[in-house]
Design a protein around this motif. Structure first.
Motif, PDB file in Angstrom:
ATOM      1  N   THR A 145       0.831  -1.206   0.000  1.00 52.98           N
ATOM      2  CA  THR A 145       0.000   0.000   0.000  1.00 52.98           C
ATOM      3  C   THR A 145       0.866   1.256   0.000  1.00 52.98           C
ATOM      4  N   LEU A 146       1.896   1.288   0.828  1.00 49.20           N
ATOM      5  CA  LEU A 146       2.758   2.463   0.910  1.00 49.20           C
ATOM      6  C   LEU A 146       3.489   2.727  -0.408  1.00 49.20           C
ATOM      7  N   SER A 147       3.903   1.664  -1.076  1.00 46.93           N
ATOM      8  CA  SER A 147       4.691   1.827  -2.305  1.00 46.93           C
ATOM      9  C   SER A 147       3.863   2.342  -3.476  1.00 46.93           C
ATOM     10  N   LYS A 148       2.552   2.338  -3.335  1.00 45.79           N
ATOM     11  CA  LYS A 148       1.712   2.927  -4.378  1.00 45.79           C
ATOM     12  C   LYS A 148       1.859   4.440  -4.426  1.00 45.79           C
ATOM     13  N   GLU A 149       2.213   5.029  -3.287  1.00 45.72           N
ATOM     14  CA  GLU A 149       2.337   6.486  -3.199  1.00 45.72           C
ATOM     15  C   GLU A 149       3.767   6.968  -2.998  1.00 45.72           C
ATOM     16  N   PHE A 150       4.595   6.134  -2.384  1.00 43.85           N
ATOM     17  CA  PHE A 150       5.949   6.565  -2.038  1.00 43.85           C
ATOM     18  C   PHE A 150       6.995   5.652  -2.679  1.00 43.85           C
ATOM     19  N   SER A 151       8.128   6.262  -3.038  1.00 42.95           N
ATOM     20  CA  SER A 151       9.226   5.491  -3.630  1.00 42.95           C
ATOM     21  C   SER A 151      10.389   5.313  -2.659  1.00 42.95           C
ATOM     22  N   ASN A 152      10.235   5.832  -1.446  1.00 43.76           N
ATOM     23  CA  ASN A 152      11.340   5.787  -0.477  1.00 43.76           C
ATOM     24  C   ASN A 152      11.165   4.676   0.554  1.00 43.76           C
ATOM     25  N   VAL A 153      10.484   3.588   0.159  1.00 41.56           N
ATOM     26  CA  VAL A 153      10.287   2.474   1.084  1.00 41.56           C
ATOM     27  C   VAL A 153      10.937   1.204   0.527  1.00 41.56           C
ATOM     28  N   GLY A 154      11.442   0.402   1.453  1.00 44.40           N
ATOM     29  CA  GLY A 154      12.018  -0.893   1.115  1.00 44.40           C
ATOM     30  C   GLY A 154      11.756  -1.847   2.251  1.00 44.40           C
ATOM     31  N   THR A 155      12.242  -3.068   2.112  1.00 40.54           N
ATOM     32  CA  THR A 155      11.978  -4.038   3.167  1.00 40.54           C
ATOM     33  C   THR A 155      13.068  -5.097   3.221  1.00 40.54           C
ATOM     34  N   VAL A 156      12.783  -6.175   3.924  1.00 45.73           N
ATOM     35  CA  VAL A 156      13.763  -7.226   4.197  1.00 45.73           C
ATOM     36  C   VAL A 156      13.243  -8.563   3.688  1.00 45.73           C
ATOM     37  N   ILE A 157      14.134  -9.335   3.102  1.00 45.83           N
ATOM     38  CA  ILE A 157      13.835 -10.711   2.720  1.00 45.83           C
ATOM     39  C   ILE A 157      14.651 -11.633   3.620  1.00 45.83           C
ATOM     40  N   LEU A 176      16.198  -3.704  -1.188  1.00 39.52           N
ATOM     41  CA  LEU A 176      15.973  -4.813  -0.256  1.00 39.52           C
ATOM     42  C   LEU A 176      17.207  -5.107   0.580  1.00 39.52           C
ATOM     43  N   ARG A 177      16.971  -5.391   1.849  1.00 39.63           N
ATOM     44  CA  ARG A 177      18.015  -5.941   2.711  1.00 39.63           C
ATOM     45  C   ARG A 177      17.788  -7.448   2.788  1.00 39.63           C
ATOM     46  N   ILE A 178      18.825  -8.218   2.547  1.00 40.39           N
ATOM     47  CA  ILE A 178      18.700  -9.673   2.579  1.00 40.39           C
ATOM     48  C   ILE A 178      19.425 -10.197   3.808  1.00 40.39           C
ATOM     49  N   VAL A 179      18.692 -10.951   4.617  1.00 41.48           N
ATOM     50  CA  VAL A 179      19.229 -11.497   5.866  1.00 41.48           C
ATOM     51  C   VAL A 179      18.946 -12.995   5.923  1.00 41.48           C
ATOM     52  N   LYS A 180      19.548 -13.661   6.890  1.00 39.42           N
ATOM     53  CA  LYS A 180      19.268 -15.087   7.055  1.00 39.42           C
ATOM     54  C   LYS A 180      17.984 -15.309   7.846  1.00 39.42           C
ATOM     55  N   GLY A 181      17.732 -14.480   8.862  1.00 37.30           N
ATOM     56  CA  GLY A 181      16.532 -14.617   9.686  1.00 37.30           C
ATOM     57  C   GLY A 181      16.903 -14.828  11.141  1.00 37.30           C
ATOM     58  N   ALA A 182      16.176 -14.148  12.038  1.00 39.01           N
ATOM     59  CA  ALA A 182      16.584 -14.137  13.443  1.00 39.01           C
ATOM     60  C   ALA A 182      15.556 -14.698  14.409  1.00 39.01           C
ATOM     61  N   TYR A 183      14.425 -15.169  13.916  1.00 39.45           N
ATOM     62  CA  TYR A 183      13.389 -15.695  14.807  1.00 39.45           C
ATOM     63  C   TYR A 183      13.349 -17.221  14.719  1.00 39.45           C
ATOM     64  N   LYS A 184      12.730 -17.830  15.696  1.00 38.59           N
ATOM     65  CA  LYS A 184      12.588 -19.291  15.679  1.00 38.59           C
ATOM     66  C   LYS A 184      11.303 -19.628  14.922  1.00 38.59           C
ATOM     67  N   THR A 215      20.806  -3.766  -3.415  1.00 40.57           N
ATOM     68  CA  THR A 215      20.883  -4.891  -2.492  1.00 40.57           C
ATOM     69  C   THR A 215      21.704  -4.530  -1.266  1.00 40.57           C
ATOM     70  N   SER A 216      21.101  -4.671  -0.097  1.00 42.89           N
ATOM     71  CA  SER A 216      21.832  -4.544   1.162  1.00 42.89           C
ATOM     72  C   SER A 216      22.108  -5.953   1.683  1.00 42.89           C
ATOM     73  N   ILE A 217      23.373  -6.299   1.753  1.00 49.37           N
ATOM     74  CA  ILE A 217      23.777  -7.650   2.146  1.00 49.37           C
ATOM     75  C   ILE A 217      24.169  -7.600   3.615  1.00 49.37           C
ATOM     76  N   ALA A 218      23.272  -8.080   4.462  1.00 50.25           N
ATOM     77  CA  ALA A 218      23.460  -7.965   5.907  1.00 50.25           C
ATOM     78  C   ALA A 218      24.067  -9.249   6.455  1.00 50.25           C
ATOM     79  N   THR A 219      25.355  -9.214   6.747  1.00 51.65           N
ATOM     80  CA  THR A 219      26.045 -10.402   7.243  1.00 51.65           C
ATOM     81  C   THR A 219      27.339 -10.003   7.943  1.00 51.65           C
ATOM     82  N   HIS A 220      27.743 -10.832   8.923  1.00 50.86           N
ATOM     83  CA  HIS A 220      29.061 -10.698   9.523  1.00 50.86           C
ATOM     84  C   HIS A 220      29.987 -11.823   9.061  1.00 50.86           C
TER      85      HIS A 220
END
Length: 324
Positions: A145-157, A176-184, A215-220
């Motif tokens: 819904t937000l991306s229909k009006e705004f171009s300054n939004v992104g999210t995480v996969i 997009l920020r790509i992560v492995k995932g932090a929840y059980k 692409t934001s590659i989030a890793t250590h």
């Protein structure tokens, strides 16, 4: 087993409450950039001076009171104005549950809309962090819904979800920020083994580097980082198409080295006093993070595993003494 322990600690309300009171005494400043906006801006300036940008997270999530959600919204709006006023290189990361997703979807959307609109005036990016599976689709609905009006939004996969490939293809035209995932997560929805998650993580990164916007590659993980370096070189992918991301306080030397090598680098900068659950999930996500920061946070003389439990014990002891 260790992951389960960290996840249990992250949800312990007694320890979370104690951490808010005693965090600085336990060394929370090692993993949190500040407890207020002024200190956070100072930390961002220090990162910027090293050629590193920042994404700022006002700590807190799973809010069930409207007053708390409104307070969080005002805090994020304050950070947006502070970033603009101080001319620092930073943008915002936020969690929908902190803004009322568990209270009312429309209420959450209204809060998000106000934040995204405020940031849009300054061409500032807003990233919706993804949470557990139960909040996954509602969060994507908010993005839609937000991306229909705004171009300054992104999210995480999150790579541990089976649906991640479908999601990254749907949102390939978004930052997009790509992560492995932090929840059980259950086997019904997510890969369970490190090998499966790592393989899917690399697959998603490569897909978005070749087909996505940014692409934001989030890793250590230096192995992943080295793989990406070779992949972008082999496929002639420009450095302005991606960035590496790490958490504030983790692998500081590597963060600086990557920036010096000419790669875009962004540090995930959390601020506020609600740091304990956030930190425990970072350890659950990748237990190797123990070796990166826990000794600094809790007790330099203990080994890393003992340090975590010592920290939890110290918090409980502080609470007990306070009650007496």
């Amino acid at each position: 087993m260790l992951k389960d322990v960290f996840m249990a600690l992250s949800k312990n309300q007694l320890l979370t409450s104690a951490a808010k009171k005693y965090g600085l005494k336990l060394g929370a400043q090692t993993v949190v950039a500040g407890t207020n906006v002024e200190d956070t801006i100072k930390s961002i300036r220090e990162l910027n001076a090293l050629g590193i940008s920042a994404t700022v997270d006002n700590l807190g999530e799973f809010v069930f009171e409207r007053s708390e959600a409104l307070k969080a919204k005002e805090s994020i709006l304050e950070v947006i104005e502070a970033i603009q006023a101080n001319g620092v290189d930073a943008h915002i990361s936020l969690k929908p549950t902190q803004l009322g997703l568990d209270i009312d979807y429309d209420f959450c959307y209204e809060n998000l809309y106000e934040i995204v609109a405020a940031a849009s005036k300054y061409d500032m990016h807003i990233n919706l962090d993804m949470e557990d599976y139960g909040h996954l689709q509602p969060s994507f609905d908010l993005i839609d819904t937000l991306s229909k009006e705004f171009s300054n939004v992104g999210t995480v996969i999150q790579a541990y979800f089976y649906r991640a490939q479908d999601d990254i293809e749907k949102y390939k035209d978004m930052r997009l920020r790509i992560v492995k995932g932090a929840y059980k997560e259950s086997v019904e929805h997510a890969y369970q083994t490190k090998q499966e998650i790592d393989a899917n993580y690399i697959k998603l990164i490569e897909y978005h580097l070749l087909n996505g916007k940014f692409t934001s590659i989030a890793t250590h993980d230096h192995n992943v980082i080295n793989h990406v370096k070779k992949f972008v070189e082999d496929n002639q992918i420009s450095n302005d198409k991606f960035e590496f991301q790490m958490l504030y306080g983790f692998r500081k030397d590597m963060q600086v080295d990557l920036a010096k090598e000419g790669y875009n680098f962004c540090t995930y900068v959390p601020f506020g006093d609600d740091w304990y659950g956030y930190f425990m999930r970072r350890l659950a996500e990748r237990p190797q993070n123990l070796n990166l920061v826990v000794k600094q946070v809790f007790n330099k003389r203990t080994n890393t595993a003992i340090g975590v439990f010592a920290g939890a014990f110290a918090l409980s002891q502080l609470v007990s003494k306070k009650k007496k």
